[in-house]
Scaffold this active site. Sequence first.
Site, PDB file in Angstrom:
ATOM      1  N   GLY A 157       1.711  -0.442  -8.518  1.00 56.28           N
ATOM      2  CA  GLY A 157       2.826  -1.216  -7.989  1.00 56.28           C
ATOM      3  C   GLY A 157       3.384  -2.224  -8.968  1.00 56.28           C
ATOM      4  O   GLY A 157       4.509  -2.705  -8.803  1.00 56.28           O
ATOM      5  N   GLU A 180      -3.422   6.228  -9.491  1.00 51.27           N
ATOM      6  CA  GLU A 180      -3.692   6.395  -8.058  1.00 51.27           C
ATOM      7  C   GLU A 180      -4.497   7.647  -7.713  1.00 51.27           C
ATOM      8  O   GLU A 180      -5.242   7.655  -6.728  1.00 51.27           O
ATOM      9  CB  GLU A 180      -2.372   6.397  -7.279  1.00 51.27           C
ATOM     10  CG  GLU A 180      -1.707   5.026  -7.168  1.00 51.27           C
ATOM     11  CD  GLU A 180      -0.827   4.696  -8.354  1.00 51.27           C
ATOM     12  OE1 GLU A 180      -0.095   3.695  -8.287  1.00 51.27           O
ATOM     13  OE2 GLU A 180      -0.875   5.432  -9.374  1.00 51.27           O
ATOM     14  N   ASP A 188       2.876   5.679  -6.162  1.00 47.52           N
ATOM     15  CA  ASP A 188       3.913   5.273  -5.218  1.00 47.52           C
ATOM     16  C   ASP A 188       4.681   4.083  -5.780  1.00 47.52           C
ATOM     17  O   ASP A 188       4.704   3.874  -6.984  1.00 47.52           O
ATOM     18  CB  ASP A 188       3.288   4.952  -3.848  1.00 47.52           C
ATOM     19  CG  ASP A 188       2.404   3.721  -3.899  1.00 47.52           C
ATOM     20  OD1 ASP A 188       1.709   3.521  -4.915  1.00 47.52           O
ATOM     21  OD2 ASP A 188       2.394   2.947  -2.915  1.00 47.52           O
TER      22      ASP A 188
END
Length: 412
Positions: A157, A180, A188
């Site tokens: 992120g 991830e 994401d």
Amino acid sequence: MPTLAAAAAAAARRAGGALRYAVLGGVRSLSSLQPSSSSSAAAAASEEVLVEGKASARAAVLNRPGHLNALTTTMGARLNKFYMSWEDNPDIGFVMMKGSGRAFCAGGDVVRLHQLISEGKLDECKDFFKTLYSFIYVLGTYLKPHVAILDGVTMGGGGGVSIPGTFRIATDRTVFATPEVHIGFHPDAAASFYLSHLTGHVGEYLALTGEKLNGVDMIALGLATHYSMSDRLNLVDERLATLLTDDPSVIDTSLTHYGDLVYPDKSSIVHRLEVIDKCFSLETVEEIVDAMEIEAARLNEDWSTLALKRLKEASPLALKVSLRSIREGRYQTLDECLVREYRMSINGISEKFSHEFREGVRARLVEKDLAPKWDPPALEYVSADMVDSYFAPLGEFEPELTLPTESREAFV
């Protein structure tokens, strides 16, 4: 009302500036922008994003140094509040973001998410994803130039809250990755958008191996726009402190003039792109792994051996889901990627799939035995139906992510 220069910044993004930079040092605190609270817990939370300002700029400072500035729901909400306020303020020309301590941002606080899932508090997890993705959309459609200083760890992120902006400054301390798949999740926070728009199939490579990049390689791939030695950031900061502008070309010129010119060395990822494209352009994860087996044996080089090892250590389900995500992202706008990623994330923490995420975080970050027990345990057991379910629309009583696309244009 945005100025013509601010509108020009938006037009420049439409023309193809899909990736963007940053810098800032110590400045006066804008306490008037700090929400007050009688609760000590709320007061502590308010310290997780500080505000600094100089001349015509404002800066958000991610301030959880003990957690590598990992993002929380509160931080996402504060960022959104500040950025919307600054965008409407005619006295503010441009906005910056930086991190405290040795990290810019290590991504979302996945240990906290792991705890919430274990306690059955899924609504709090959903609030986190909704809040973070909504802020990323604001950043990616921002009308004012944005400068992010990626001085230190920039993962997951952390890329999402910086790369969709205008400018990104990498340094000799920058470590970038989207790891991830090794915690049973998918890249994401807009990763399927910006990774898929990199040259060739390096986006698939970074998503499936989680390889770490230094600041020079970020420049070479276009993930960063400027470079500065960490100990020279103060010079850039001093220059930015004198700017009274919302013109991205003026900011670009200053960052270039006070930055450092760097070139990839022999170990750079740019020298591996031909092999990466050859392997990671293949249709399935199984084919990619087989191709990397052949290349690792042929090349006998550390990078290819390590890449193959990382592929084999990752969650088989996460690998297949992530490959599809990057491939879909290549033909989607930022808002479409974020809406799909939200759907994937909510499915990923559901009872059907949350084992992978909980097991990955447990093995890597909680118990740290580095021995996750993936389920399914191997690629051949991950069916097309499983992958399809991960991408399936949310249920009748589970709202999808809604973004303000009518009032904020999503740039391709």
